[in-house]
Design an enzyme around this catalytic site. Sequence first.
Site, PDB file in Angstrom:
ATOM      1  N   LYS A 155       0.823  -1.209   0.000  1.00 43.06           N
ATOM      2  CA  LYS A 155       0.000   0.000   0.000  1.00 43.06           C
ATOM      3  C   LYS A 155       0.855   1.255   0.000  1.00 43.06           C
ATOM      4  O   LYS A 155       1.763   1.384   0.810  1.00 43.06           O
ATOM      5  CB  LYS A 155      -0.913   0.001   1.228  1.00 43.06           C
ATOM      6  N   THR A 159      -8.648   8.908   7.715  1.00 46.29           N
ATOM      7  CA  THR A 159      -7.891   7.765   7.226  1.00 46.29           C
ATOM      8  C   THR A 159      -7.662   6.721   8.315  1.00 46.29           C
ATOM      9  O   THR A 159      -6.944   5.751   8.100  1.00 46.29           O
ATOM     10  CB  THR A 159      -6.519   8.228   6.703  1.00 46.29           C
ATOM     11  N   GLY A 204      -8.068   3.588  10.137  1.00 48.15           N
ATOM     12  CA  GLY A 204      -8.654   2.289   9.799  1.00 48.15           C
ATOM     13  C   GLY A 204      -8.640   1.973   8.310  1.00 48.15           C
ATOM     14  O   GLY A 204      -9.308   1.042   7.861  1.00 48.15           O
ATOM     15  N   THR A 205      -7.855   2.739   7.546  1.00 52.15           N
ATOM     16  CA  THR A 205      -7.789   2.497   6.103  1.00 52.15           C
ATOM     17  C   THR A 205      -7.295   1.092   5.789  1.00 52.15           C
ATOM     18  O   THR A 205      -7.863   0.384   4.949  1.00 52.15           O
ATOM     19  CB  THR A 205      -6.839   3.524   5.443  1.00 52.15           C
ATOM     20  N   GLY A 206      -6.223   0.672   6.497  1.00 53.58           N
ATOM     21  CA  GLY A 206      -5.639  -0.652   6.245  1.00 53.58           C
ATOM     22  C   GLY A 206      -6.600  -1.776   6.615  1.00 53.58           C
ATOM     23  O   GLY A 206      -6.722  -2.772   5.888  1.00 53.58           O
ATOM     24  N   CYS A 207      -7.283  -1.596   7.749  1.00 51.53           N
ATOM     25  CA  CYS A 207      -8.247  -2.618   8.186  1.00 51.53           C
ATOM     26  C   CYS A 207      -9.355  -2.735   7.159  1.00 51.53           C
ATOM     27  O   CYS A 207      -9.774  -3.831   6.778  1.00 51.53           O
ATOM     28  CB  CYS A 207      -8.847  -2.242   9.532  1.00 51.53           C
TER      29      CYS A 207
END
Lengths: 542, 542
Positions: A180, A248, A250-253
Amino acid sequence: MAGQRTLLTIAGSDSSGGAGIQADLRTFTALGNYGTSAMTALTAQNTTGVQAIHGVPPEFIEQQIHSVLDDLDVHAIKTGMLFDAENTKATVRALKTHYSARAMPPLVCDPVCVSTSGHTLLAPEALEVMMNELFPLTTLITPNKQEAELLLSVTITSLEDMVDAGRALLAHAPRAVLLKGGHLTATLADLNRLPPDVRVVRDGLYGENMEILAANAPRPENIVVDVLCEANGSTTVLARPRIDSTSTHGTGCTLSAALTCALAGGATVLDAALSATAYTHLGIQTAVKLGAGHGPLNHLHSVAQMSVPPPTLGNSYPLTRLLMSGNAALWKEYVEHDFVQQLGRGVLPRASFVHFIKQDYHYLKYYARACGLLAAKSDSFPQIASATQTITNVLREIATHRTFCAEFGVSAEELERTKESAATTAYGCYLMDIGLQGDTTKLLMALFACLLGYGEVGLWLKNSATDRGFVLEDNPYRRWIDDYSGPLYQTAVRIGIETIEARAVADPPSPARLAEWQAVWDRCTRLEKGFWSMALEVTGNN
Amino acid sequence: MAGQRTLLTIAGSDSSGGAGIQADLRTFTALGNYGTSAMTALTAQNTTGVQAIHGVPPEFIEQQIHSVLDDLDVHAIKTGMLFDAENTKATVRALKTHYSARAMPPLVCDPVCVSTSGHTLLAPEALEVMMNELFPLTTLITPNKQEAELLLSVTITSLEDMVDAGRALLAHAPRAVLLKGGHLTATLADLNRLPPDVRVVRDGLYGENMEILAANAPRPENIVVDVLCEANGSTTVLARPRIDSTSTHGTGCTLSAALTCALAGGATVLDAALSATAYTHLGIQTAVKLGAGHGPLNHLHSVAQMSVPPPTLGNSYPLTRLLMSGNAALWKEYVEHDFVQQLGRGVLPRASFVHFIKQDYHYLKYYARACGLLAAKSDSFPQIASATQTITNVLREIATHRTFCAEFGVSAEELERTKESAATTAYGCYLMDIGLQGDTTKLLMALFACLLGYGEVGLWLKNSATDRGFVLEDNPYRRWIDDYSGPLYQTAVRIGIETIEARAVADPPSPARLAEWQAVWDRCTRLEKGFWSMALEVTGNN
């Protein structure tokens, strides 16, 4: 619920709801899936940072995973924050135990090491466990720049570095790596410099033959890229305009949860990456600022509230019920109109009834024409057949009207010669106008308000007639009551109800469209009421 | 995200996702709200029972609640499983601390004592703490029969007992009590025996003037009732047909979560009870069996997946983009047709161009008529004005056509006399047919495929003309290229795009409706292609 897939997230809890299992479960739900969870650690956090962490004992993690997998058929799994080495080992142990003899469903590992707010979420000694024991089981890992740097002990400063790092990570996560690039800014020029063996997918960057769209939209200065490296050697760069936003958290979750949904649905890793990054990107773009720090994404951009509930055993006709109860007082005024009550008691002046029948005769000509228009607007033979059947029913109904008139001393000639009243013209032309204006469903609403209304009036006069003070024996209008409460007409009513209900299921209306239907329904109900009133007025009996 | 309210659940975690904070968060999401959570205990459980419980330390519960409330503006709160006396005290302490100086938002307490599977979820000594310290803070408590019996030390065996128990509980929860009757079966006769001061609301039991619906639906044998007792003395019995289902795991959590959503939205307790019980009831009715024991409800019956994403800065025209890329190959074949390429290079035979212009002249008559039909179908003056403006634009366009023809030696008389080709008739009559068949939006799709297509062709010929091998200087068709790429036409294109995008936002299409729009778009694109081909065929230059 049909079609919902069961997913499992093994991750931490975020009290503020923006990340962790909360973001996972919200994403699963928004994308139409059923989520289960095994908690590895609890955090007390909000948009400004992590205030405290409570680790869950490793054996309890295993117990949660077993409780889920022993009972439910899970279609895909993701891992998020694993907290420490022991909890990472417990996760691997539980998965290996459960899938020792059978194939593991798609597994996405988001190697969560550090929170958006900078808090360490994985003990350093756990990194090795994750790489050596968990990565080999995965379908896909989703490190960000910082995590890839930690995992590979390298520094990533360019798009080329990202491609190299993604490919290098395949040595550890042998099937696919989605690296990412949210923490790196690229330009359109960077994209054009990529070697030819790297495929570039531009999303939100208008493609070929979309110059009219590009001409009216801002051209992005900065690009954000995610790099997908697959075991088959293919490398894909997913490029999008960078969004300037603090939402942003919690974007990865969210991304790894959306990937899990797509993989559970049978998507390829590339298609999953395309849809999941698009979902996440839109989540950031449509977010409204929440909290003092980095707020959560909007997970609900992909769903709309249904305006008509699904039909169920207890509520087989939810749309018709909504329409009838949308303006229940008006509907009641129509069904229980004085004209109807006098007719039911057999005391309605003959002149009123004759006037009504004569005008209804004219009205039915409009009705038949409107059904003709419905046939003309239909695009399938069954729809054409159904509209034609209604015309046939109307033609039978006017034969009854002629008989009635003969009984009441009105000749066929007099019936034809009768001038149309304004109430008749208003209602008849309204049907034709709706037929001109809208689609077939809107026309059906107008036609069925009348069909269903007479069916309801028929049953209201017939059922519990005595309780309601109505008489059937020796009622001069007995035949009229029998016709509209009888099986022939009531069958047409049932088919009418089922037709509009089927439309609402096949093409669920938006709130705006339902409001349009309700407006047509209410308008027809008022016009019907006007029709009864007109008939009473002719004898001053209103 | 706009309109989403922030809610907090203080409850246990259910690994299998059917109950606890998982059911709460799923309900919050399905009803369009944003959920936060404070975990009181973790359970390892599934549909067959609870395998293990891990209590969360009381100070960590307080920390989670503070993390949420210190940062986010919470619109309503619910409590579920509180585990033990210490954790119940911690919850009360945190809430009292936070709301010492300001008003507490609505608070729903589901006094979870025992799970559906029979597992004790609240230590007995916690019962008193909950009653004495938590209940006084609540807007509403939602005990089931068993919990009411525990709280009051009574036995409940009839509907009358339920009403008495509900009223007695008001001594402890002073604002409102919703006593859930899921474990008790009543009949329609029981309802009729209730004293007159008890209001009965029948849901899924057809009401007045709905005899046509009742006639076609099964009459329920058994009734399930919930009793709402309010501080103002009013008692309401909510009655519904009993559903025979094992998908009842998490019913209480779901109900109290749905109540929290409604209260956060400003509903009265009665309206909240009506909507939340209806939501829960539908959740049971539409559930698909999951797991070996008591499976979860379907929480997603209230939502549908959006078929067009919301417009954002990076994707301002999501519907137009979907239509264009829905059949990208076909769209490209049209925009980059040989006719267009020859025109761009200035080598298109004059006969082809003249034939095209003559036929386009006829086609534009259909187009203007279709816009007239659009005006006739419109129900607002701005819509009528917009359709009329398009006719005005077309009239200007045909003036240009006449000039072209004069330049190419074709007189106005010859232009009028030219026979219409089949390709022109096909396309023109298709527009009229769509206008007859569908609503105004569907007609707009047909009209705008042409409008936008010429706009795209114009820009494709003009932008990067040299790179594409096109010539503008000394091109005999320069004027045509300038017209369609020029500001006047491109402004009409932009207005067209914005019109259909606005329609998709105001009345979001279902997947079926979007598919219909796409079919119209693709059909027009094919007809446009046929139009170019016809012009090439006239000179055998295809």
